[in-house]
Every structure is written in C-alpha cells, then in structure tokens.
Design a protein around this motif. Structure first.
Motif, PDB file in Angstrom:
ATOM      1  N   SER A 178       4.027   0.496  13.899  1.00  0.00           N
ATOM      2  CA  SER A 178       4.402  -0.905  13.715  1.00  0.00           C
ATOM      3  C   SER A 178       3.281  -1.834  14.186  1.00  0.00           C
ATOM      4  CB  SER A 178       5.692  -1.204  14.490  1.00  0.00           C
ATOM      5  OG  SER A 178       5.977  -2.580  14.470  1.00  0.00           O
ATOM      6  N   TRP A 181       0.553  -1.712  11.627  1.00  0.00           N
ATOM      7  CA  TRP A 181       0.926  -2.363  10.373  1.00  0.00           C
ATOM      8  C   TRP A 181       0.891  -3.888  10.507  1.00  0.00           C
ATOM      9  CZ3 TRP A 181       0.748  -0.725   5.718  1.00  0.00           C
ATOM     10  CH2 TRP A 181       1.334  -1.463   4.699  1.00  0.00           C
ATOM     11  N   ARG A 184      -2.857  -4.920  10.573  1.00  0.00           N
ATOM     12  CA  ARG A 184      -3.738  -4.227   9.638  1.00  0.00           C
ATOM     13  C   ARG A 184      -4.844  -5.120   9.091  1.00  0.00           C
ATOM     14  NH1 ARG A 184       1.007  -5.415   7.305  1.00  0.00           N
ATOM     15  NH2 ARG A 184       1.054  -6.292   5.190  1.00  0.00           N
TER      16      ARG A 184
END
Length: 190
Positions: A178, A181, A184
C-alpha cells in the motif's frame, strides 16, 4: 526538542535497554525485557498523539518516529527468532518490508518530500507489537513476575500463535505494498 520527539528518542534508548535485558544473566531477565518492550511500545502511541494534538509535527518526528519503530520491532523479531519462537522467514519478511519503506522515504527525501506513516502502517505496527508481546509474555510466564499467564498459555492451542504470526505477516506485506502504491509516482523517472 519537543516532548513527542523526546519520546521517540526514548524509544530508541529503550530498544537498547530491551536487548540488554533480554541477555542479562539474572533472574527474571525476560520479564524485565517484556516490561521495557511494553514501555517502549507505549511511547509509540503517545509521541504521535501528542504531536498531532499540540500541532507540533516536525520533520524530525516524521522521519525518526517510524525509524524508531523499525529498530524496536527489528530487534524484537530477531531476538524471537533466536529463541525459536518465530520462524526466520517471518523476520525476513518484516525486515524486508521495513527496508523497502525506508527506501521509499529516502527517494522521497531526495525529491524534497517527507512521507509520514500511513494508517495501515500503524495497524501493522500494533499487530507487530501484539505478536512480540505474545511471545515475550509466554517466555516470561516461566518467571515469577508473569507466572499468572502460564495457565493461559498452557490452555491456548498452538494455532492461536500461528494465526497471530500469519496475520501480522500478511498485514506487514499489505502495508508495504500500500505504501509503495500510494507513492509510486516517486518512481516515474526509474
């Protein structure tokens, strides 16, 4: 240095005390180590809470609070592996996630951003504390101070510890993914 940052530094110091107590050749050393770990864990709750309540969130706190957490948990997981309470692969997963997230923070810092801990990461930390506490108290139940817990551990099926370990490991991996992400965009130039 404000109070939340003092608590963060105290957690680092308490981590060293925890490790030393774990190895002290004295009676009740595991009980003492468990209590020190408990106090260190409590500082994690209060440093962030006080900082947010008083509006004194600092760059030092944003960087060193999660670092102090990582050092405390890494030390505890390594000690539990050494004693045979945790399989080594669990510590590898936990430490890998922590290094990975630290790497993301370093990339962000190189781009002028400071990333704070996320809510899922805080839940992960809570479950890591629960996992470490479970095994520390289990070990300490052989000593007088925590002997009250021995019947509880004797009556608890082994699969309970397995569930705690696997859930904590899953949460550790999920929070790492998480974190990656959500950040990113830091890797756009890779």
């Amino acid at each position: 240095m404000n109070l939340p940052n003092q608590l963060t530094v105290a957690r680092l110091v308490l981590t060293a005390v925890f490790v030393v107590c774990f190895y002290l050749p004295v009676a009740h050393h595991i009980s003492i180590a468990a209590l020190v770990f408990g106090v260190a864990s409590i500082t994690d709750y209060f440093d962030g809470r006080i900082a947010r309540a008083r509006g004194i969130v600092t760059n030092f706190g944003k960087l060193f609070d999660p670092l102090a957490d990582k050092i405390l948990i890494a030390a505890a997981f390594i000690l539990l592996v050494e004693r045979g309470d945790l399989p080594a692969w669990v510590a590898v997963v936990v430490l890998s996630r922590e290094f990975f997230v630290t790497g993301i923070r370093l990339i962000a810092a190189g781009q002028g951003a400071i990333l704070m801990a996320e809510k899922l990461g805080k839940h992960k930390m809570l479950w890591q504390i629960i996992t470490v506490s479970w095994f520390l108290v289990k070990q300490a139940s052989d000593e007088a101070l925590f002997s009250f817990a021995k019947p509880f551990y004797a009556a608890t099926p082994g699969w309970v510890a397995d569930i705690i370990i696997y859930f904590t490991t899953f949460l550790t991996l999920a929070s790492g993914f998480s974190y990656f992400w959500k950040n990113r965009q830091l890797f756009n130039d890779a």
